[in-house]
Scaffold this motif. Structure first.
Motif, mmCIF file in Angstrom:
data_model
loop_
_atom_site.group_PDB
_atom_site.id
_atom_site.type_symbol
_atom_site.label_atom_id
_atom_site.label_comp_id
_atom_site.label_asym_id
_atom_site.label_seq_id
_atom_site.Cartn_x
_atom_site.Cartn_y
_atom_site.Cartn_z
ATOM 1 N N GLU A 332 -57.751 29.477 -15.398
ATOM 2 C CA GLU A 332 -57.559 29.678 -16.836
ATOM 3 C C GLU A 332 -56.273 28.978 -17.277
ATOM 4 O O GLU A 332 -55.252 29.071 -16.593
ATOM 5 C CB GLU A 332 -57.479 31.190 -17.117
ATOM 6 C CG GLU A 332 -57.261 31.508 -18.584
ATOM 7 C CD GLU A 332 -57.071 33.009 -18.852
ATOM 8 O OE1 GLU A 332 -57.281 33.822 -17.930
ATOM 9 O OE2 GLU A 332 -56.695 33.335 -19.997
ATOM 10 N N CYS A 334 -54.189 29.666 -19.701
ATOM 11 C CA CYS A 334 -53.068 30.597 -19.947
ATOM 12 C C CYS A 334 -52.257 30.844 -18.670
ATOM 13 O O CYS A 334 -51.040 31.002 -18.732
ATOM 14 C CB CYS A 334 -53.573 31.955 -20.426
ATOM 15 S SG CYS A 334 -54.044 32.032 -22.149
ATOM 16 N N TYR A 380 -60.519 26.712 -21.990
ATOM 17 C CA TYR A 380 -60.234 28.067 -21.481
ATOM 18 C C TYR A 380 -60.238 27.987 -19.940
ATOM 19 O O TYR A 380 -59.196 28.043 -19.300
ATOM 20 C CB TYR A 380 -61.339 29.005 -21.990
ATOM 21 C CG TYR A 380 -61.069 30.491 -21.934
ATOM 22 C CD1 TYR A 380 -60.395 31.077 -20.871
ATOM 23 C CD2 TYR A 380 -61.531 31.327 -22.954
ATOM 24 C CE1 TYR A 380 -60.173 32.448 -20.840
ATOM 25 C CE2 TYR A 380 -61.323 32.703 -22.929
ATOM 26 C CZ TYR A 380 -60.654 33.254 -21.870
ATOM 27 O OH TYR A 380 -60.447 34.610 -21.825
ATOM 28 N N CYS A 401 -57.476 33.298 -26.238
ATOM 29 C CA CYS A 401 -56.101 33.333 -25.721
ATOM 30 C C CYS A 401 -55.594 31.929 -25.394
ATOM 31 O O CYS A 401 -54.455 31.573 -25.702
ATOM 32 C CB CYS A 401 -56.043 34.211 -24.477
ATOM 33 S SG CYS A 401 -57.270 33.782 -23.218
HETATM 34 ZN ZN LIG Z 1 -56.313 32.255 -21.792
#
Ligand SMILES: [Zn+2]
Length: 482
Positions: A332, A334, A380, A401
């Motif tokens: 991911e 993030c 993502y 996110c």
């Molecule tokens: Zn994320």
């Protein structure tokens, strides 16, 4: 890197040249405003991101905050995660993304946009009247419940809302960055008022009750509270940061134990950034070592070639990467965004080139590739599955996110190219750029087409005679560096 050329212009510059691997002393990175990118893939990604950011409608991002403050909004909020429970999380990321663009490019539209966002959020905070500002739907109801000790926490829920602590962490971080990175003074006061609101909200809760809250995903709340302690010099915020440090993740790390299998990966990384920020404020070597142990564990035992980690958002067994290679939901973005933040902090504490080796690998192979190069939009999951494809978010439509952290990623490429202490300059990354070190009257221009060519040219210009130790990172991959 085969060839290195150094050139000095203007007054005398005395350079001691050092090829660095590990140095014990602490260093500082330069503010983003001191580094300008020159043409190349990183500048291109920055410009694409700037255009993407400015096309977003601030009124739609602000709509959840206005709604929760009881103020009317002329337009509806965005859709996707922005109107299904995580309302307002992008607004927080947006402040950070704008602040970075203001510092990194000096763009006037970004400056105006940032100031406008902060001023509207200020009016929401004033209307709320108690320091609170946030876009969480029905947030005031659950905050009142929590104040009274009613806590019902699951990994992705808190009192039946979708990760409100994770959401509000973005607002905290955005206000901090508007102040620290872009110098917005209004945001400073708002950040402190919001932290005071949280202090008041949790004042009568026991440490055990706060640990219960932290079962729910909460970003790096300990990180922002430690930063508020640094900004204000007030220890009460540091105490709050410690109270908001999840013990279930911290304790194994203090004992140098990897108990990460099966845990939601991106829930852990921001907490660890927070442990390190607390450690820095409190000279706590044990917490700093815990953060470093986490980094070593993830980077050396849980990371693939692109610098990413995890499968379907979770840590798989360190000894078996099969699920990651099979799944369509690989690393991911993030996670890598947060691992880079942690790496920056660890590097400042101990400027070892090992940190930068990881940073460089992740920057080129994961972060840079996570942006749609034409219209912005972000990835993502980056599948490790052979011959699989990636999916970019649609601008104005997707608000996951990784869209929030994604819009931040491409504005901060200048963050770790250079570093310094009082008498030394560190060149960490081979990214074309101009560094202005104001205090030394020094301008360094780095020209390279790396990785398309195996050399970099460093040209120095000084306004006064200067002695300097120049530390050039010798990358792990470079043999025969000269
Ligand atoms: Zn994320």
């Amino acid at each position: 890197m085969k060839k290195l050329s150094l050139k000095t212009l203007g007054s005398a510059l005395t350079l001691s040249l050092l090829f660095s691997s590990t140095q014990a002393q602490q260093v500082e990175t330069f503010p983003l405003s001191s580094v300008r990118l020159l043409p190349g893939p990183f500048q291109q990604a920055q410009q694409t991101d700037l255009a993407y950011i400015l096309k977003l409608n601030p009124e739609r991002l602000l709509a959840p905050y206005r709604r929760e403050a009881g103020l009317s909004s002329a337009v509806k909020s965005y859709g996707n995660w922005e109107n299904t429970g995580l309302d307002g999380h992008i607004g927080g990321h947006y402040l950070t993304a704008l602040a970075q663009m203001v510092a990194a490019t000096g763009d006037k539209d970004a400056t105006r946009r940032l100031n406008y966002m902060v001023s509207v959020l200020d009016s929401c905070q004033r209307k709320n009247g108690d320091g609170y500002v946030g876009g969480i739907p029905g947030g005031k109801v659950i905050w009142a419940e929590i104040k009274n000790g009613k806590i019902d926490a699951g990994t992705f829920s808190l009192n039946h809302k979708w990760v409100p602590l994770y959401n509000i962490h973005k607002t905290f971080a955005g206000l901090r960055d508007a102040y620290l990175i872009a110098g917005n003074q209004q945001a400073k006061g708002m950040l402190i008022a919001l932290t005071d609101w949280m202090l008041n909200l949790t004042a009568s809760l026991s440490d055990e009750q706060i640990q219960q809250l932290l079962i729910s995903e909460h970003g790096g709340l300990n990180e922002v509270f430690a930063d508020v302690a640094a900004i204000t010099g007030d220890k009460k915020y540091l105490k709050l940061a410690r109270r908001f440090s999840d013990q279930s993740t911290l304790q194994p790390l203090l004992n140098q134990k990897d108990q990460l299998n099966g845990l939601h990966a991106n829930m852990q990384i921001p907490k660890v950034i927070g442990y390190l920020r607390v450690a820095q404020q409190d000279q706590d070597a044990a917490w700093a070592n815990a953060a470093d142990f986490f980094w070593q564990t993830v980077v050396h035992h849980r990371t693939v070639s692109i610098g990413g980690n995890s499968v379907r958002e979770h840590f798989h067994p360190a000894t078996n990467f099969t699920s990651m290679v099979n799944s369509v939901e690989g690393p991911e973005t993030c996670n890598s965004y947060n691992m880079l933040k942690l790496t920056e902090d660890l590097y400042r504490r101990q400027p070892s080139s090992a940190y930068v080796d990881y940073y460089e690998r992740t920057l080129y192979n994961h972060i840079l590739s996570s942006q749609n190069p034409e219209k912005g939009g972000f990835v993502y999951f980056t599948p490790m599955r052979p011959q699989h494809y990636r999916v970019y978010s649609q601008p104005q439509e997707g608000f996951w996110c990784c869209v929030g952290s994604g819009m931040e990623n491409h504005g901060k490429y200048g963050q770790l190219i250079y570093a310094h202490d009082a008498s030394s300059l560190y060149v960490n990354l081979f990214i074309p750029s101009v560094l202005t070190w104001k205090e030394k009257g020094l301008t360094l221009t780095q020209q390279t087409r790396f990785p398309e060519e195996e050399q970099s040219r460093l040209s120095f210009k000084v306004t006064k005679p200067t002695r300097l130790a120049l530390h050039l990172r010798q990358p792990l991959w470079a043999k025969g560096f000269r």
